[in-house]
Design a protein around this motif. Sequence first.
Motif, PDB file in Angstrom:
ATOM      1  N   ASP A  28       0.842  -1.194   0.000  1.00 56.83           N
ATOM      2  CA  ASP A  28       0.000   0.000   0.000  1.00 56.83           C
ATOM      3  C   ASP A  28       0.886   1.256   0.000  1.00 56.83           C
ATOM      4  OD1 ASP A  28      -1.626   2.242   1.146  1.00 56.83           O
ATOM      5  OD2 ASP A  28      -3.146   0.667   1.195  1.00 56.83           O
ATOM      6  N   PRO A  29       0.604   2.235  -0.856  1.00 59.63           N
ATOM      7  CA  PRO A  29       1.419   3.457  -0.895  1.00 59.63           C
ATOM      8  C   PRO A  29       1.475   4.206   0.437  1.00 59.63           C
ATOM      9  CG  PRO A  29      -0.071   3.370  -2.777  1.00 59.63           C
ATOM     10  CD  PRO A  29      -0.436   2.230  -1.884  1.00 59.63           C
ATOM     11  N   ALA A  30       0.464   4.061   1.276  1.00 60.66           N
ATOM     12  CA  ALA A  30       0.472   4.732   2.585  1.00 60.66           C
ATOM     13  C   ALA A  30       1.616   4.249   3.462  1.00 60.66           C
ATOM     14  CB  ALA A  30      -0.860   4.510   3.302  1.00 60.66           C
ATOM     15  N   ALA A  31       2.065   3.011   3.253  1.00 57.72           N
ATOM     16  CA  ALA A  31       3.116   2.427   4.088  1.00 57.72           C
ATOM     17  C   ALA A  31       4.517   2.601   3.499  1.00 57.72           C
ATOM     18  CB  ALA A  31       2.839   0.945   4.305  1.00 57.72           C
ATOM     19  N   GLU A  32       4.609   3.208   2.337  1.00 56.33           N
ATOM     20  CA  GLU A  32       5.900   3.350   1.666  1.00 56.33           C
ATOM     21  C   GLU A  32       6.839   4.257   2.467  1.00 56.33           C
ATOM     22  OE1 GLU A  32       7.246   5.251  -2.486  1.00 56.33           O
ATOM     23  OE2 GLU A  32       5.636   3.765  -2.597  1.00 56.33           O
ATOM     24  N   LEU A  33       8.028   3.738   2.756  1.00 51.25           N
ATOM     25  CA  LEU A  33       9.097   4.469   3.458  1.00 51.25           C
ATOM     26  C   LEU A  33       8.734   4.892   4.879  1.00 51.25           C
ATOM     27  CD1 LEU A  33      10.342   6.697   0.504  1.00 51.25           C
ATOM     28  CD2 LEU A  33      11.307   4.530   1.293  1.00 51.25           C
ATOM     29  N   VAL A  34       7.781   4.210   5.508  1.00 46.48           N
ATOM     30  CA  VAL A  34       7.389   4.567   6.873  1.00 46.48           C
ATOM     31  C   VAL A  34       8.528   4.264   7.844  1.00 46.48           C
ATOM     32  CG1 VAL A  34       6.245   2.339   7.317  1.00 46.48           C
ATOM     33  CG2 VAL A  34       5.622   4.360   8.661  1.00 46.48           C
ATOM     34  N   GLN A  35       8.740   5.179   8.780  1.00 45.33           N
ATOM     35  CA  GLN A  35       9.684   4.987   9.872  1.00 45.33           C
ATOM     36  C   GLN A  35       8.878   4.596  11.104  1.00 45.33           C
ATOM     37  OE1 GLN A  35      13.158   5.413   9.485  1.00 45.33           O
ATOM     38  NE2 GLN A  35      12.459   5.462   7.361  1.00 45.33           N
ATOM     39  N   VAL A  36       9.296   3.555  11.817  1.00 41.48           N
ATOM     40  CA  VAL A  36       8.607   3.083  13.019  1.00 41.48           C
ATOM     41  C   VAL A  36       9.563   3.239  14.187  1.00 41.48           C
ATOM     42  CG1 VAL A  36       7.415   1.162  14.123  1.00 41.48           C
ATOM     43  CG2 VAL A  36       7.320   1.406  11.630  1.00 41.48           C
ATOM     44  N   PRO A  52       6.187   9.247   6.063  1.00 42.09           N
ATOM     45  CA  PRO A  52       5.336   8.950   7.207  1.00 42.09           C
ATOM     46  C   PRO A  52       6.146   8.465   8.414  1.00 42.09           C
ATOM     47  CG  PRO A  52       5.208   7.178   5.608  1.00 42.09           C
ATOM     48  CD  PRO A  52       6.086   8.232   5.005  1.00 42.09           C
ATOM     49  N   TRP A  53       5.590   8.679   9.584  1.00 48.36           N
ATOM     50  CA  TRP A  53       6.236   8.307  10.840  1.00 48.36           C
ATOM     51  C   TRP A  53       5.204   7.624  11.713  1.00 48.36           C
ATOM     52  CZ3 TRP A  53      11.371   9.463  11.922  1.00 48.36           C
ATOM     53  CH2 TRP A  53      11.811   9.158  13.197  1.00 48.36           C
ATOM     54  N   LEU A  54       5.572   6.484  12.321  1.00 51.50           N
ATOM     55  CA  LEU A  54       4.665   5.740  13.194  1.00 51.50           C
ATOM     56  C   LEU A  54       5.316   5.623  14.568  1.00 51.50           C
ATOM     57  CD1 LEU A  54       1.946   4.212  13.165  1.00 51.50           C
ATOM     58  CD2 LEU A  54       3.226   2.145  12.645  1.00 51.50           C
ATOM     59  N   LEU A  55       4.704   6.275  15.540  1.00 49.66           N
ATOM     60  CA  LEU A  55       5.197   6.269  16.917  1.00 49.66           C
ATOM     61  C   LEU A  55       4.485   5.174  17.699  1.00 49.66           C
ATOM     62  CD1 LEU A  55       6.730   7.669  19.314  1.00 49.66           C
ATOM     63  CD2 LEU A  55       4.659   9.029  19.613  1.00 49.66           C
ATOM     64  N   VAL A  56       5.256   4.342  18.390  1.00 39.98           N
ATOM     65  CA  VAL A  56       4.720   3.281  19.244  1.00 39.98           C
ATOM     66  C   VAL A  56       4.950   3.698  20.688  1.00 39.98           C
ATOM     67  CG1 VAL A  56       4.911   0.854  19.906  1.00 39.98           C
ATOM     68  CG2 VAL A  56       5.220   1.522  17.502  1.00 39.98           C
ATOM     69  N   ALA A  57       3.862   3.839  21.450  1.00 44.21           N
ATOM     70  CA  ALA A  57       3.965   4.244  22.850  1.00 44.21           C
ATOM     71  C   ALA A  57       3.177   3.282  23.729  1.00 44.21           C
ATOM     72  CB  ALA A  57       3.436   5.666  23.023  1.00 44.21           C
ATOM     73  N   GLU A  58       3.638   3.140  24.950  1.00 40.28           N
ATOM     74  CA  GLU A  58       2.983   2.270  25.921  1.00 40.28           C
ATOM     75  C   GLU A  58       2.153   3.128  26.860  1.00 40.28           C
ATOM     76  OE1 GLU A  58       4.617  -0.285  29.601  1.00 40.28           O
ATOM     77  OE2 GLU A  58       5.511  -0.837  27.665  1.00 40.28           O
ATOM     78  N   ASP A  59       0.851   2.853  26.921  1.00 39.59           N
ATOM     79  CA  ASP A  59      -0.048   3.634  27.775  1.00 39.59           C
ATOM     80  C   ASP A  59      -0.443   2.922  29.061  1.00 39.59           C
ATOM     81  OD1 ASP A  59      -0.070   5.847  26.161  1.00 39.59           O
ATOM     82  OD2 ASP A  59      -1.909   5.318  25.129  1.00 39.59           O
ATOM     83  N   GLY A  60      -0.144   1.664  29.180  1.00 40.29           N
ATOM     84  CA  GLY A  60      -0.471   0.917  30.390  1.00 40.29           C
ATOM     85  C   GLY A  60       0.106  -0.479  30.286  1.00 40.29           C
TER      86      GLY A  60
END
Length: 141
Positions: A28-36, A52-60
Amino acid sequence: MSPLPPVPLDVAGLVVRRLRVQLATVTDPAAELVQVSTETGRGHDGGPTSLPWLLVAEDGHRWDWPAVQRTVIRLTCWHRDTHTAKRLAGIALGLLCAPQPAGALLRGEPVSAPIGGIDPYTAAPLATVSLTAYARTPFGP
């Protein structure tokens, strides 16, 4: 039972590693070159350095001793527009909630659908979604 004590895992780190591998295979073009990542980078006003940038955070976090950790994970996706940010957040959610191959990350269960918005600090379009991630706790170092 192992003589070594159970050792808690960094579930957010597991999610980052899983998403990096899985998103690399998404066409999918939305996921192209995404940084996680677990941080937003050092961009303008503390925002991502690239899109695009995808931030992974822990909330609990909860640990069902001794075997399973249950962690609420929030994914925040910055993209070129809100629609594409929601699309990529939804793709990531789907990947994490689909049946998982063998490994420490057992499964994910959605908490919320992707919600679009605008970053108040950078004015970049974003979307956020939450899930509960379950991870197998290893014994020993």
